[in-house]
Enzyme design. Structure first.
Site, PDB file in Angstrom:
ATOM      1  N   GLU A 117      -3.731   7.211   7.290  1.00 20.55           N
ATOM      2  CA  GLU A 117      -4.531   7.906   6.281  1.00 20.55           C
ATOM      3  C   GLU A 117      -5.599   8.731   6.972  1.00 20.55           C
ATOM      4  O   GLU A 117      -6.121   8.321   8.011  1.00 20.55           O
ATOM      5  CB  GLU A 117      -5.265   6.891   5.373  1.00 20.55           C
ATOM      6  CG  GLU A 117      -4.503   6.497   4.148  1.00 20.55           C
ATOM      7  CD  GLU A 117      -5.277   5.510   3.273  1.00 20.55           C
ATOM      8  OE1 GLU A 117      -6.513   5.415   3.386  1.00 20.55           O
ATOM      9  OE2 GLU A 117      -4.620   4.832   2.484  1.00 20.55           O
ATOM     10  N   HIS A 153     -15.978  -2.936   5.959  1.00 23.22           N
ATOM     11  CA  HIS A 153     -14.971  -2.648   4.937  1.00 23.22           C
ATOM     12  C   HIS A 153     -14.788  -3.776   3.926  1.00 23.22           C
ATOM     13  O   HIS A 153     -13.806  -3.794   3.197  1.00 23.22           O
ATOM     14  CB  HIS A 153     -13.616  -2.289   5.553  1.00 23.22           C
ATOM     15  CG  HIS A 153     -13.688  -1.130   6.498  1.00 23.22           C
ATOM     16  ND1 HIS A 153     -14.365   0.022   6.201  1.00 23.22           N
ATOM     17  CD2 HIS A 153     -13.182  -0.954   7.729  1.00 23.22           C
ATOM     18  CE1 HIS A 153     -14.271   0.860   7.212  1.00 23.22           C
ATOM     19  NE2 HIS A 153     -13.569   0.290   8.161  1.00 23.22           N
ATOM     20  N   ARG A 164      -4.264  -8.527  -9.391  1.00 30.02           N
ATOM     21  CA  ARG A 164      -4.856  -9.840  -9.692  1.00 30.02           C
ATOM     22  C   ARG A 164      -6.270  -9.654 -10.197  1.00 30.02           C
ATOM     23  O   ARG A 164      -6.777  -8.536 -10.240  1.00 30.02           O
ATOM     24  CB  ARG A 164      -4.897 -10.666  -8.410  1.00 30.02           C
ATOM     25  CG  ARG A 164      -5.625  -9.877  -7.327  1.00 30.02           C
ATOM     26  CD  ARG A 164      -5.988 -10.674  -6.118  1.00 30.02           C
ATOM     27  NE  ARG A 164      -6.371  -9.799  -5.017  1.00 30.02           N
ATOM     28  CZ  ARG A 164      -7.561  -9.235  -4.854  1.00 30.02           C
ATOM     29  NH1 ARG A 164      -8.527  -9.420  -5.742  1.00 30.02           N
ATOM     30  NH2 ARG A 164      -7.816  -8.441  -3.835  1.00 30.02           N
ATOM     31  N   LYS A 219       0.818  -1.223   0.000  1.00 27.82           N
ATOM     32  CA  LYS A 219       0.000   0.000   0.000  1.00 27.82           C
ATOM     33  C   LYS A 219       0.849   1.269   0.000  1.00 27.82           C
ATOM     34  O   LYS A 219       0.512   2.239  -0.686  1.00 27.82           O
ATOM     35  CB  LYS A 219      -0.933  -0.003   1.200  1.00 27.82           C
ATOM     36  CG  LYS A 219      -1.950  -1.117   1.082  1.00 27.82           C
ATOM     37  CD  LYS A 219      -3.162  -0.870   1.934  1.00 27.82           C
ATOM     38  CE  LYS A 219      -4.004  -2.126   1.894  1.00 27.82           C
ATOM     39  NZ  LYS A 219      -5.408  -1.901   1.955  1.00 27.82           N
TER      40      LYS A 219
HETATM   41  P1  ADP Z   1      -8.120  -3.796   2.546  1.00 31.12           P
HETATM   42  O1  ADP Z   1      -7.056  -3.975   1.513  1.00 31.12           O
HETATM   43  O2  ADP Z   1      -7.698  -4.234   3.934  1.00 31.12           O
HETATM   44  O3  ADP Z   1      -9.447  -4.342   2.129  1.00 31.12           O
HETATM   45  P2  ADP Z   1      -8.582  -1.082   1.604  1.00 31.12           P
HETATM   46  O4  ADP Z   1      -7.506  -0.081   1.655  1.00 31.12           O
HETATM   47  O5  ADP Z   1      -8.854  -1.719   0.275  1.00 31.12           O
HETATM   48  O6  ADP Z   1      -8.303  -2.222   2.708  1.00 31.12           O
HETATM   49  O7  ADP Z   1      -9.914  -0.464   2.148  1.00 31.12           O
HETATM   50  C1  ADP Z   1     -11.091  -1.233   2.321  1.00 31.12           C
HETATM   51  C2  ADP Z   1     -12.259  -0.336   2.665  1.00 31.12           C
HETATM   52  O8  ADP Z   1     -11.993   0.365   3.884  1.00 31.12           O
HETATM   53  C3  ADP Z   1     -12.561   0.759   1.657  1.00 31.12           C
HETATM   54  O9  ADP Z   1     -13.349   0.312   0.582  1.00 31.12           O
HETATM   55  C4  ADP Z   1     -13.298   1.759   2.538  1.00 31.12           C
HETATM   56  O10 ADP Z   1     -14.615   1.331   2.787  1.00 31.12           O
HETATM   57  C5  ADP Z   1     -12.527   1.682   3.834  1.00 31.12           C
HETATM   58  N1  ADP Z   1     -11.431   2.667   3.847  1.00 31.12           N
HETATM   59  C6  ADP Z   1     -10.121   2.444   3.569  1.00 31.12           C
HETATM   60  N2  ADP Z   1      -9.379   3.582   3.690  1.00 31.12           N
HETATM   61  C7  ADP Z   1     -10.251   4.556   4.050  1.00 31.12           C
HETATM   62  C8  ADP Z   1     -10.123   5.958   4.341  1.00 31.12           C
HETATM   63  N3  ADP Z   1      -8.945   6.574   4.280  1.00 31.12           N
HETATM   64  N4  ADP Z   1     -11.245   6.647   4.669  1.00 31.12           N
HETATM   65  C9  ADP Z   1     -12.452   6.041   4.750  1.00 31.12           C
HETATM   66  N5  ADP Z   1     -12.633   4.726   4.499  1.00 31.12           N
HETATM   67  C10 ADP Z   1     -11.560   3.986   4.155  1.00 31.12           C
END
Ligand code: ADP
Length: 507
Positions: free
Chosen positions: A200, A235, A292, A116
């Site tokens: 973040e 999430h 992927r 990330k």
């Molecule tokens: P993972 O890879 O663990 O699934 P992601 O970075 O893809 O995590 O985020 C998954 C979900 O978490 C996003 O779709 C959103 O709903 C929430 N999320 C992630 N980062 C943020 C953020 N900075 N602010 C608000 N929601 C977030």
């Protein structure tokens, strides 16, 4: 073209890949753990090879075993699917050493885009907007704490190696920062063997919108448009659709261009997804790259008419992409629901066990990417995704009507599923009006506290009738069913995991 592809996966995605192989005239070789001997992917593949015990570490995650089988079986390529080894750069490296083609990006691109923080750095250099925060893993928690204070709470601590929401902690106030940092870091260590976390800004009620890209090895990179994945539980995606009802042609072009720039910067090849969060003013912010095939790829296939798995195979074989992005215009609307063996009435505990009977929907606009069959026992060792139900229609309204109709046709007897929950969600006024965001479903579930709906009553009645028919017509299977029900009473690892709210979800 390849002669034989080893599919290093199980369940619906293994079935999806072997179907593409068969259409291309390529032999498919499945692998299976002890508990998957009778799985659908084993039944449908041209060849199948055992790779050891149920524990994924000793089977589906064991690179040596997978490469060993590929060699013995004479496979010239390996498709990793999603989950398991799909984002582990050690697999493409092992493939190169063994002279086998990996159907996916190079190990270097996987590393450049998959982590990330590396992805965020590349995004910044490629002029792609990112969610405000740190671009390096946190080394000194006090510095990160100070940054969080200057950005303003709430903030999110996220695992550098993250996936499936693991190692993620919402921090609402300064006092919560230090304990949240410790929790996130130790959870990341347990889940990924990497304790590093970064910071973040927590965006308020964003949408999750992602861009599907394809890149060949001759320099052509195309965007296939977006998928809206804002209906999430904790999430994790639950319903996905394409196109997004809020994305205008102009925004689609801007997000597509950003995704393509990033893929070029990472020298990416094959299929990938660039995920963004989008705020109420339609500003978009880079979230991460998934290097992927995604679980939700079928909605893109339904609106573009393309077969992403066949294209992945063609790209890996060195073929050129036969189209440019300008020619890709989404047609109609597609929506996917993920059917899980789980109990929404009981905190979504996994519900492994024997599928005594089931009615599979069909008819206009309906696609079922199935990973199970009647009579099969869903093991408690893996993600309990059973199948994906996908609907296509000329409009969002027609798609929802078809999906609802298909969900009414669907029954599964023997295990709990989330079918009734989807019947309810697809009638929610906010969802129909498209007034959703990534916390919408969690808030809805908390508000309604699972009061049983008319629909759920109806589905219980349908299940009772189906069960009665089953009992009357299949007395021969009755004793097996009873002994299986008894075995369900025994402790299940999935249930135990569920109790700890740690259910591993496919990404
Ligand atoms: P993972 O890879 O663990 O699934 P992601 O970075 O893809 O995590 O985020 C998954 C979900 O978490 C996003 O779709 C959103 O709903 C929430 N999320 C992630 N980062 C943020 C953020 N900075 N602010 C608000 N929601 C977030």
């Amino acid at each position: 073209m390849f002669k034989k592809i080893l599919i290093a996966n199980r369940g619906e995605i293994a079935v999806r890949i072997l179907r593409a192989c068969r259409e291309l005239g390529i032999r498919s070789a499945a692998v299976f753990s002890d508990v998957d001997r009778k799985s659908l992917h084993v039944r449908l593949a041209d060849e199948a090879y055992p790779i050891g015990p149920a524990a994924a570490r000793e089977s589906y995650l064991n690179i040596e075993k997978i490469i060993g089988v590929a060699r013995r079986a004479g496979c010239d390529a390996i498709h990793p699917g999603y989950g398991f080894l799909a984002e582990n750069a050690a697999l493409p490296r092992a493939c190169t050493e063994a002279g086998i083609t990996f159907i996916g990006p190079s190990a270097e691109s996987m590393e450049a885009l998959g982590s990330k923080t590396a992805g965020r750095q590349l995004a910044r250099r490629s002029d792609v907007p990112i969610v405000p925060g740190t671009n390096d893993p946190i080394e000194k928690p006090e510095q990160a704490h100070a940054l969080a204070q200057s950005m303003g709470f709430p903030v999110l601590l996220k695992a550098v190696a993250g996936g499936g929401g693991k190692g993620m902690r919402l921090v609402l106030s300064s006092a919560e920062f230090a304990p949240a940092y410790r929790d996130a870091s130790s959870e990341a260590m347990n889940a990924f063997g990497d304790p590093r976390v970064y910071l973040e800004k927590y965006l308020d009620k964003p949408r999750h919108i992602e861009i599907q890209i394809l890149a060949d090895s001759h320099g052509r990179v195309v965007s296939l448009g977006e998928r809206e994945c804002s209906v999430q539980r904790r999430h994790q995606k639950v319903i996905e659709e394409a196109p997004s009802p809020v994305v205008t042609p102009d925004l689609r072009k801007k997000m597509g261009d950003a995704a393509v720039r990033l893929a070029r910067a990472g020298r990416y090849t094959n299929a990938g997804t660039v995920e963004f969060l989008v705020d109420a003013h339609l500003n978009f912010y880079f979230l991460e790259v998934n290097t992927r095939l995604q679980v939700e790829h079928p909605v893109t296939e339904q609106v573009t008419g393309l077969d992403l798995v066949k294209l992945q195979i063609a790209i890996a074989a060195g073929h050129r992409l036969p189209f440019a992005w300008e020619t890709i215009i989404p047609r109609g609307n597609a929506m996917e629901v993920r059917l899980y063996a789980e109990d929404p009435e009981n905190n979504f505990f996994p519900s492994p066990g024997k599928i005594l009977s089931r009615q599979v929907p069909s008819g206009p606009g309906i696609r079922m990417d199935d990973g199970v069959y009647e009579g099969w026992t869903v093991p408690n060792d893996y993600d309990p995704l059973l199948s994906k139900l996908i609907a296509w229609g000329n409009s969002r309204e027609e798609t929802i009507a078809r999906l609802r109709r298909a969900l009414e046709e669907s029954t599964v007897v023997g295990i709990k599923t989330n079918i009734a929950l989807f019947r309810r969600l697809l009638t929610e006024p906010d969802f129909l009006r498209n007034e959703i965001h990534t916390r919408w479903l969690d808030q809805l579930l908390a508000r309604k506290n699972h009061s049983p709906s008319v629909d759920e009553g109806r589905s219980a009645a349908a299940a009772a009738i189906a069960a009665a028919v089953y009992q009357a017509t299949r007395a021969d299977r009755q004793s097996a069913a009873l002994s299986d029900a008894a075995s369900q009473q025994k402790s299940s690892r999935w249930k135990a995991e569920g109790r700890r709210n740690q259910v591993d979800r496919m990404p």
